[in-house]
Design a protein around this motif. Sequence first.
Motif, PDB file in Angstrom:
ATOM      1  N   SER A 406       2.829  16.483 -11.987  1.00  0.00           N
ATOM      2  CA  SER A 406       1.872  16.109 -10.932  1.00  0.00           C
ATOM      3  C   SER A 406       1.947  14.619 -10.608  1.00  0.00           C
ATOM      4  N   GLN A 407       3.146  14.064 -10.754  1.00  0.00           N
ATOM      5  CA  GLN A 407       3.392  12.658 -10.441  1.00  0.00           C
ATOM      6  C   GLN A 407       4.086  12.558  -9.087  1.00  0.00           C
ATOM      7  N   ALA A 408       3.532  11.693  -8.217  1.00  0.00           N
ATOM      8  CA  ALA A 408       4.136  11.471  -6.905  1.00  0.00           C
ATOM      9  C   ALA A 408       5.159  10.350  -6.960  1.00  0.00           C
ATOM     10  N   SER A 409       4.940   9.374  -7.823  1.00  0.00           N
ATOM     11  CA  SER A 409       5.845   8.244  -8.072  1.00  0.00           C
ATOM     12  C   SER A 409       5.441   7.672  -9.426  1.00  0.00           C
ATOM     13  N   PRO A 410       6.215   6.753 -10.006  1.00  0.00           N
ATOM     14  CA  PRO A 410       5.931   6.327 -11.379  1.00  0.00           C
ATOM     15  C   PRO A 410       4.498   5.878 -11.654  1.00  0.00           C
ATOM     16  N   GLN A 411       3.813   5.353 -10.654  1.00  0.00           N
ATOM     17  CA  GLN A 411       2.460   4.837 -10.865  1.00  0.00           C
ATOM     18  C   GLN A 411       1.372   5.758 -10.312  1.00  0.00           C
ATOM     19  N   ILE A 412       1.774   6.750  -9.531  1.00  0.00           N
ATOM     20  CA  ILE A 412       0.810   7.548  -8.769  1.00  0.00           C
ATOM     21  C   ILE A 412       0.827   9.002  -9.232  1.00  0.00           C
ATOM     22  N   TRP A 413      -0.364   9.517  -9.521  1.00  0.00           N
ATOM     23  CA  TRP A 413      -0.547  10.909  -9.923  1.00  0.00           C
ATOM     24  C   TRP A 413      -1.476  11.589  -8.922  1.00  0.00           C
ATOM     25  N   VAL A 414      -1.396  12.900  -8.845  1.00  0.00           N
ATOM     26  CA  VAL A 414      -2.250  13.652  -7.923  1.00  0.00           C
ATOM     27  C   VAL A 414      -2.951  14.757  -8.703  1.00  0.00           C
ATOM     28  N   ALA A 415      -4.276  14.805  -8.558  1.00  0.00           N
ATOM     29  CA  ALA A 415      -5.081  15.834  -9.222  1.00  0.00           C
ATOM     30  C   ALA A 415      -5.810  16.653  -8.170  1.00  0.00           C
ATOM     31  N   GLY A 416      -5.833  17.953  -8.362  1.00  0.00           N
ATOM     32  CA  GLY A 416      -6.606  18.798  -7.460  1.00  0.00           C
ATOM     33  C   GLY A 416      -5.780  19.430  -6.364  1.00  0.00           C
ATOM     34  N   PRO A 417      -6.434  19.962  -5.341  1.00  0.00           N
ATOM     35  CA  PRO A 417      -5.762  20.761  -4.310  1.00  0.00           C
ATOM     36  C   PRO A 417      -4.644  20.047  -3.559  1.00  0.00           C
ATOM     37  N   ALA A 418      -4.644  18.719  -3.500  1.00  0.00           N
ATOM     38  CA  ALA A 418      -3.571  18.017  -2.792  1.00  0.00           C
ATOM     39  C   ALA A 418      -2.219  18.230  -3.447  1.00  0.00           C
ATOM     40  N   ALA A 419      -2.200  18.717  -4.703  1.00  0.00           N
ATOM     41  CA  ALA A 419      -0.939  18.978  -5.412  1.00  0.00           C
ATOM     42  C   ALA A 419      -0.527  20.442  -5.352  1.00  0.00           C
ATOM     43  N   ARG A 420      -1.180  21.236  -4.524  1.00  0.00           N
ATOM     44  CA  ARG A 420      -0.922  22.675  -4.582  1.00  0.00           C
ATOM     45  C   ARG A 420       0.420  23.073  -4.012  1.00  0.00           C
ATOM     46  N   GLY A 421       1.103  22.196  -3.270  1.00  0.00           N
ATOM     47  CA  GLY A 421       2.445  22.515  -2.822  1.00  0.00           C
ATOM     48  C   GLY A 421       3.378  22.754  -3.993  1.00  0.00           C
ATOM     49  N   ARG A 422       3.163  22.038  -5.101  1.00  0.00           N
ATOM     50  CA  ARG A 422       3.950  22.234  -6.309  1.00  0.00           C
ATOM     51  C   ARG A 422       3.431  23.410  -7.136  1.00  0.00           C
ATOM     52  N   PHE A 423       2.086  23.508  -7.257  1.00  0.00           N
ATOM     53  CA  PHE A 423       1.509  24.434  -8.230  1.00  0.00           C
ATOM     54  C   PHE A 423       0.969  25.717  -7.614  1.00  0.00           C
ATOM     55  N   GLY A 424       0.841  25.773  -6.290  1.00  0.00           N
ATOM     56  CA  GLY A 424       0.413  27.000  -5.637  1.00  0.00           C
ATOM     57  C   GLY A 424      -1.059  27.293  -5.822  1.00  0.00           C
ATOM     58  N   GLU A 425      -1.418  27.909  -6.918  1.00  0.00           N
ATOM     59  CA  GLU A 425      -2.803  28.322  -7.182  1.00  0.00           C
ATOM     60  C   GLU A 425      -3.580  27.114  -7.709  1.00  0.00           C
ATOM     61  N   LEU A 426      -4.211  26.365  -6.790  1.00  0.00           N
ATOM     62  CA  LEU A 426      -4.857  25.119  -7.184  1.00  0.00           C
ATOM     63  C   LEU A 426      -5.986  24.774  -6.209  1.00  0.00           C
ATOM     64  N   MET A 427      -6.840  25.761  -5.961  1.00  0.00           N
ATOM     65  CA  MET A 427      -7.984  25.523  -5.087  1.00  0.00           C
ATOM     66  C   MET A 427      -9.308  25.858  -5.770  1.00  0.00           C
ATOM     67  N   GLY A 428      -9.304  26.752  -6.726  1.00  0.00           N
ATOM     68  CA  GLY A 428     -10.547  27.162  -7.376  1.00  0.00           C
ATOM     69  C   GLY A 428     -10.473  27.004  -8.881  1.00  0.00           C
ATOM     70  N   LEU A 429     -11.644  27.059  -9.510  1.00  0.00           N
ATOM     71  CA  LEU A 429     -11.704  27.045 -10.966  1.00  0.00           C
ATOM     72  C   LEU A 429     -11.226  28.402 -11.477  1.00  0.00           C
ATOM     73  N   PRO A 430     -10.649  28.470 -12.708  1.00  0.00           N
ATOM     74  CA  PRO A 430     -10.450  27.370 -13.640  1.00  0.00           C
ATOM     75  C   PRO A 430      -9.147  26.589 -13.447  1.00  0.00           C
ATOM     76  N   GLN A 431      -8.326  26.973 -12.466  1.00  0.00           N
ATOM     77  CA  GLN A 431      -7.032  26.314 -12.321  1.00  0.00           C
ATOM     78  C   GLN A 431      -7.180  24.809 -12.062  1.00  0.00           C
ATOM     79  N   VAL A 432      -8.141  24.428 -11.202  1.00  0.00           N
ATOM     80  CA  VAL A 432      -8.336  23.006 -10.918  1.00  0.00           C
ATOM     81  C   VAL A 432      -8.814  22.282 -12.165  1.00  0.00           C
TER      82      VAL A 432
END
Length: 455
Positions: A406-432
Amino acid sequence: MMSEPHIVIVGGGFSGTAVAIHLLREATSPVRISVIEPREHLGQGVAYSATDPAHRINVPAARMQLAGDEDGAFDRWYRRYGDFPQDPFAQQPDGSVYPQRGAFGRYVEAAFIDVAKAHGNRVAHLQERAVDWQAGHIVTSTGRRLRADSVVLAVSHPPPRLPVAVRALAHHAQVIANPWQAQALSAIPPDGRVAIMGTALSMADVVASLVRQGHRGEVMAFSRHGLLSRPNAPTNLPKWPGDYLTGTLRQRLRQIRADIVRANAAGLPWQVVLDAVRQQGQDIWQRMSAGEKRQFQRHLRRFWDVHRYRIAPQGAQAIADKRRAGTFRHFAARLRTLGAQSPGLRLNLILRGGKSHQETVDYLVLTTGPDHTDLIASQPFLHALQQAGLIRPDPLGMGIEVDISSQASPQIWVAGPAARGRFGELMGLPQVADHAQQVAQNVLETLGCRQLVLS
């Protein structure tokens, strides 16, 4: 002596606050944490800052908690510290509770306050916005400049894209483009005719709000495919043992349909099968080819969403009551043009199949959902990071491109639905919730502030 690493979290809704909680819980050496969130309270964000008592979480409270907490943690907290005694509509006949949505935000904030107490001035909530990135520093809306060793983007859902047919009347008093604003629906009279553009969860929230304020007029909801979000099943059903990790997209779909038939023959509802798919969702998504992902987005996403993200029983009941009274209908159509006519609005629609259709209503409410394809462009800070080459849109237009950590670049990480292009199921609990914990662990391990656990 080396200074303590500084982690800045941009966004203090559920994802950002959960990341902060796990950073504090799991750090093995001191870190400083700043959460940039303009709201007064953390843990709420768009989803859990709702103040309308008709807006409820759409799964039982017993299935919602932070990652690592015991099952039922929020349910127990709500019954003990929440507004359960004052909310006679929360509990269902099977004993499950569906609290008002803001209650979960208060639960997350309470967990943050509890864990932050032990860390004193190492933890800060900056009630402002991140607006720019200059020479390696985050610039906030007050002019503050922050240097960060790691930045976690836990950004909010982007606003809906205003439909082309609505733009000329976007500021018309009877067009409600943002039904989440306080008192947005209060001007609608009890007998007003209401059209809702969108037929999923947000539509159900609007209907529930209208019913709560005594609306008895006609409500018509439409969307391109006319699909309504489905209801929840009773709690305490057995888990379905299906395995959906292998095969092509078509083969998986065929297996899911066959398993629904088998479940029905065993006296179990389709929800148990879809819950098994959801639990394997991230693994399934990452095994799919790029072509299959695009195919899923184009043809299956809408069906998945209405079965995966289900209506709270109270919202389903509000729709059922209006349907029984003959004041609710929904259909598949797209809006061709919108015109103002005294005293209301004229909707020129194209029904599914191509037939023209007209409706005259008093109000139009938009519930078309967030436009993730414009996420980066919608927020100046994200746009600045893109200009600096630190983030970019994911190839499927679902948010921000990240790697498996879930790293966009060495200093930047993304948490939550904005990363769902990689992880797919990332809009509801408990996945988030699980994802927030994993991001926190990855950040700490990169900074050398958490012992790497080898499996």
